[in-house]
Enzyme design. Structure first.
Site: not given
Ligand code: NAP
Length: 469
Positions: A22, A24, A73, A136, A139, A163-164
């Site tokens: 990352s 971050s 998340k 999908a 993000a 489908d997603r």
């Protein structure tokens, strides 16, 4: 201020799985350092079965705040003491912070506001635009939510797992009342209606093209890119994915996901520290992130007078955190005479000999990488061309004679334009030099119709993809 960890240090962290690569920590430690706040940020790889213990443990140990990334998340929601409205509506949390009135952590979603700020820094507007979104996953979820909030006219949502994508579209309708989404498989892009007189905005939100898989793009059909006016790729490693390269080559305005990362981080940091981060700190931090992603050899800019070498070299050096050099200025300081005087007193032949000597000195010196802008005549000599390659990556800023004339017609400081018809001289010199420029260049960047900032951005992307190759 250098971060000094001591008993007073405030602690923040990213919780993700995996977490090791990352950006971050660099982002937040740079913000803390620039803001003079005694805060340290690290990345913690937490296994799914340990998520609750990790959140409760961070709370017990007095962490000031956390970022939450893939795959937690939504999973983190049961362990929060409160949630901001937007996070509640989207059921997606990327930032935990403390409230004065409650125990534990409050959950926020700064992905959407961060993405909005990132869009606001570009010339791209969303309202009324027809948009293609590829992907999908998490993000894409932030991207389509922003597109819906900013009133995109319609969204074509393409994903390998159709489908997603359908579930994402249904969620968008339920959460935000937005129902103008057409769901397609990734290989069904030809069903998107062709536009006349306008083009699509396209957001690439899959992980295809992310380092080390840099030779792939979710769609590789040039006809698709011809329909794109502006392209965003949420990936930032490499800085220019194959998707962005194809979009750029088709003439689209392009942006990667680095600003999206930057601004979601800034919004998180502002919640933790209860302050507003000033613009200059944001741009310093962006430069720091860009530097971490870009390469470390010198860059040489070549091109005709008026092609923007001086301006671009300044912007580029700034962004790379490197020294900026100019071949004419090096000559003037090393021989203690102006270029104009050398031309006037000793003639062009003597000037060219001095120029080659100084370039050779530069190539031979032990020094940190730098950005060098060169005199327009430098690439004309074969010897110079090989010296330039010794120095670093050679980039030709290619500009049309019409554009050059427009830029230099009122400039009386150019010795080679002092006599005769200026426009004709530019055309003739351009014709005489183009082949040598092309031979000298590792990379050609066209500059007509682009701002210096756009050209700099394009070069940074190219440098990084060369580095990754
Ligand atoms: P995710 O939830 O796992 O979703 C992955 C997406 O990529 C899905 O649409 C998936 O399609 C598609 N995909 C993956 N491999 C594929 C393949 N071989 N062929 C076709 N489609 C494929 O991941 P995410 O969180 O959305 O992340 C996606 C990318 O965005 C990552 O590269 C991540 O680093 C980046 N990202 C950037 C930021 C930023 O701040 N700039 C923030 C978040 C994420 P299926 O549904 O068909 O599997």
């Amino acid at each position: 201020m250098k971060n000094q960890i001591d008993g007073e240090t405030l602690t923040c962290a990213l919780i993700a799985h995996p977490a090791a690569h990352s950006l971050s920590p660099l982002l937040h430690n740079t913000l803390a350092s620039r803001m003079g706040i005694n805060l340290a940020y690290t990345a913690l790889d937490v296994w799914p079965e340990d998520l609750e213990a990790a959140i409760r443990g961070a709370d017990a140990m007095g962490f000031l705040g956390l970022n939450i990334s893939v795959p937690y998340k939504e999973a983190v929601i049961p362990f929060l003491s409160g949630m901001e409205d937007e996070a509640k509506r989207l059921r997606s949390v990327n930032t935990l912070y403390r409230s004065k009135d409650a125990e534990g952590f409050i959950g926020a979603n700064t992905d959407i506001t961060g993405l909005k700020d990132a869009f606001d820094t570009t010339r791209v507007t969303i309202k009324g635009k027809k948009v293609i979104v590829i992907g999908a996953g998490g993000a894409a979820r932030s991207v389509v939510a922003l597109l819906a909030m900013e009133e995109a006219e319609c969204i074509y949502l393409l994903n390998r797992d159709k489908d997603r994508a359908g579930r994402l579209a249904a969620g968008l309708k339920a959460e935000l009342g937005y129902d103008k989404v057409t769901v397609l498989g990734l290989d069904e892009y030809q069903q998107i209606p062709k536009l006349t007189g306008e083009k699509f905005l396209c957001c690439q939100c899959t992980s295809i093209g992310m380092y080390p898989d840099t030779e792939h793009s979710p769609i590789e059909d040039p006809a698709f890119f011809a329909q794109i006016e502006a392209a965003l790729d949420v990936i930032y490693r490499p800085v220019e994915t194959k998707f962005l390269r194809m979009a750029r080559e088709a003439g689209a305005h392009t942006d990667n996901g680095l600003k999206m990362l930057l601004y979601q981080g800034v919004h998180a940091f502002e919640r933790w520290c209860r302050l507003e981060v000033p613009e200059e700190v944001i741009s310093d931090t962006y430069a720091e992130l860009s530097r971490a992603l870009t390469h470390k050899t010198s860059v040489v800019l070549i091109g005709f007078m008026g092609s923007g070498k001086t301006t671009i070299s300044k912007l580029l050096a700034d962004r790379l955190g490197e020294q900026r050099l100019d071949s004419d200025a090096e000559i003037e300081s090393r021989v203690n005479t102006t270029v104009k005087d050398i031309f006037a007193v000793r003639g062009e032949g003597a000037f060219r000999a001095i120029e080659t000597r100084i370039l050779r000195e530069l190539a031979g010196e032990e020094r940190e990488p730098f950005v060098l802008s060169t005199g327009g005549g430098v690439p004309m000599k074969e010897e110079n061309r090989s010296i330039l390659h010794e120095i670093g990556t050679v980039i030709w800023l290619k500009t049309s004679p019409e554009e050059i004339y427009r830029r230099v017609k009122d400039d009386d400081t150019r010795p080679l334009l002092e006599t005769g018809d200026k426009y004709q001289t530019i055309v003739d010199m351009g014709n005489a030099r183009s082949e040598d420029y092309e031979t000298a260049a590792d990379v050609i960047v066209t500059t007509d119709g682009k701002t210096p900032e756009e050209i700099t951005e394009e070069i940074l992307m190219i440098l990084t993809s060369r580095e990754a190759a």
